[in-house]
Design a protein around this motif. Structure first.
Motif, mmCIF file in Angstrom:
data_model
loop_
_atom_site.group_PDB
_atom_site.id
_atom_site.type_symbol
_atom_site.label_atom_id
_atom_site.label_comp_id
_atom_site.label_asym_id
_atom_site.label_seq_id
_atom_site.Cartn_x
_atom_site.Cartn_y
_atom_site.Cartn_z
ATOM 1 N N LYS A 222 0.824 -1.206 0.000
ATOM 2 C CA LYS A 222 0.000 0.000 0.000
ATOM 3 C C LYS A 222 0.858 1.256 0.000
ATOM 4 C CE LYS A 222 -0.412 -0.193 5.038
ATOM 5 N NZ LYS A 222 -1.321 -0.420 6.167
ATOM 6 N N LEU B 65 -11.134 6.102 -7.334
ATOM 7 C CA LEU B 65 -11.233 4.640 -7.329
ATOM 8 C C LEU B 65 -12.527 4.171 -7.977
ATOM 9 C CD1 LEU B 65 -10.246 1.833 -6.408
ATOM 10 C CD2 LEU B 65 -11.434 2.246 -4.239
ATOM 11 N N LEU C 45 -7.619 5.614 -11.588
ATOM 12 C CA LEU C 45 -6.236 5.376 -11.194
ATOM 13 C C LEU C 45 -5.538 4.478 -12.200
ATOM 14 C CD1 LEU C 45 -6.745 4.777 -7.361
ATOM 15 C CD2 LEU C 45 -5.890 6.857 -8.471
ATOM 16 N N GLY D 209 -5.550 0.298 -12.772
ATOM 17 C CA GLY D 209 -6.698 0.174 -11.888
ATOM 18 C C GLY D 209 -7.040 -1.253 -11.517
ATOM 19 N N ASN E 159 -5.047 -3.439 -10.773
ATOM 20 C CA ASN E 159 -4.090 -3.833 -9.752
ATOM 21 C C ASN E 159 -4.425 -3.235 -8.384
ATOM 22 O OD1 ASN E 159 -1.655 -5.245 -9.042
ATOM 23 N ND2 ASN E 159 -0.568 -3.289 -8.992
ATOM 24 N N VAL E 160 -5.415 -2.354 -8.357
ATOM 25 C CA VAL E 160 -5.808 -1.698 -7.113
ATOM 26 C C VAL E 160 -6.910 -2.505 -6.429
ATOM 27 C CG1 VAL E 160 -6.786 0.382 -6.094
ATOM 28 C CG2 VAL E 160 -5.190 0.573 -8.005
ATOM 29 N N CYS E 161 -6.743 -2.756 -5.129
ATOM 30 C CA CYS E 161 -7.721 -3.532 -4.366
ATOM 31 C C CYS E 161 -8.715 -2.644 -3.634
ATOM 32 C CB CYS E 161 -7.005 -4.416 -3.347
ATOM 33 S SG CYS E 161 -5.891 -5.631 -4.090
ATOM 34 N N VAL F 140 -9.088 1.281 -0.912
ATOM 35 C CA VAL F 140 -8.487 2.424 -0.225
ATOM 36 C C VAL F 140 -8.990 2.447 1.214
ATOM 37 C CG1 VAL F 140 -8.212 3.780 -2.324
ATOM 38 C CG2 VAL F 140 -10.329 3.992 -1.011
ATOM 39 N N VAL G 22 -3.637 3.354 -0.179
ATOM 40 C CA VAL G 22 -4.155 2.732 -1.393
ATOM 41 C C VAL G 22 -3.500 1.372 -1.519
ATOM 42 C CG1 VAL G 22 -4.450 2.947 -3.888
ATOM 43 C CG2 VAL G 22 -4.403 5.009 -2.461
ATOM 44 N N TRP G 23 -4.304 0.315 -1.507
ATOM 45 C CA TRP G 23 -3.799 -1.057 -1.527
ATOM 46 C C TRP G 23 -3.763 -1.591 -2.955
ATOM 47 C CZ3 TRP G 23 -5.292 -4.640 3.065
ATOM 48 C CH2 TRP G 23 -5.212 -3.923 4.268
ATOM 49 N N ASN G 24 -2.673 -2.273 -3.296
ATOM 50 C CA ASN G 24 -2.580 -2.902 -4.619
ATOM 51 C C ASN G 24 -2.200 -4.372 -4.481
ATOM 52 O OD1 ASN G 24 0.181 -2.498 -3.973
ATOM 53 N ND2 ASN G 24 0.703 -2.547 -6.145
ATOM 54 N N LEU H 7 1.110 3.847 -9.984
ATOM 55 C CA LEU H 7 0.033 4.119 -9.044
ATOM 56 C C LEU H 7 0.375 5.321 -8.180
ATOM 57 C CD1 LEU H 7 -2.651 3.422 -7.702
ATOM 58 C CD2 LEU H 7 -1.422 1.755 -6.279
#
Length: 232
Positions: A132, A153, A158, A161, A163-165, A167, A180-182, A194
């Motif tokens: 993150k 989000l 982003l 996107g 790859n983003v899990c 926030v 921000v978690w990936n 990111l």
């Protein structure tokens, strides 16, 4: 550069930011990047028929509030509560407008917004190999930045996107923390893209420092926001 918080109930972006055709993707994917299930496709068809505007992903708001000093993993999981989910532009605004503003929430509290099927835990299969980006804010401005991040989000704005899990807003005694978690901490290109995307969408002044931390490092040293309950 001085930054002041928005007025209560004021949105920095109008609903048209989420209702832009560029943000409504026809190729819906699930949390693992595969084709969505028949159920999700049927839901999208119903939404379109009803005149609604489907988002690329379905999202879930979660809430965590507990008594400081309780550090066990079981206790932490037990205190993560699902608030509401949504999958359309209209559904988002109905949910968001009824959520308490960050400035009204007690410390310590966490607000989580994650794609459906991903729990806001390091150990979740979608998160365990990821990490993150962390940004610390003065409490007077955190609500503004949180709202901008949520809109980015949900609107799929982003970079990388998929790859983003999700926030997180961590409300603490002396400061608030956005993260921000990936999915993949080892994908340097995606991680740095990111970072740049977050800076661009939040319009971060150069004075703000961003820190990236893999979740496995957080698990090893038992740190990060899970144990910032006692900071103050």
């Amino acid at each position: 550069m001085e930054i002041t918080e928005k007025r209560e109930g004021e949105s920095n972006n109008s609903s048209k930011d989420l209702n832009n055709n560029d943000n409504i993707n026809n190729d819906l994917t699930d949390s693992d990047g595969n084709n969505t299930s028949k159920e999700a496709e049927e839901r999208r068809a119903r939404d379109l028929k009803a005149g609604l505007h489907p988002l690329k992903h379905k999202f879930v708001f979660w809430y965590t509030r507990r008594t400081p000093g309780v550090r066990t993993q079981t206790a932490y999981e037990d205190n993560i509560k699902k608030i509401v989910d949504f999958s359309t532009v209209e559904g988002f605004w109905v949910c968001y407008c009824h959520l308490a503003r960050p400035s009204t929430l007690p410390s310590p509290t966490d607000l989580h917004l994650f794609k459906e099927g991903i729990r806001p835990l390091w150990e979740d299969s979608a998160n365990c190999n990821g990490g993150k980006w962390i940004i610390r804010f003065k409490k007077v401005v955190s609500g503004r930045f949180w709202e901008d991040l949520v809109l980015a989000l949900v609107g799929d704005q982003l970079d990388y996107g998929d790859n983003v899990c999700g926030v997180v807003l961590s409300i603490r005694f002396n400061e608030d923390i956005l993260s921000v978690w990936n999915r993949n901490a080892s994908d340097h290109q995606a991680v740095m893209a990111l970072r740049d995307s977050i800076k661009r969408h939040l319009k971060l002044p150069h004075s703000y420092v961003m820190e990236y931390k893999p979740h496995d490092a957080s698990l090893r040293d038992n740190s990060s926001y899970r144990n910032t309950w006692l900071r103050g």
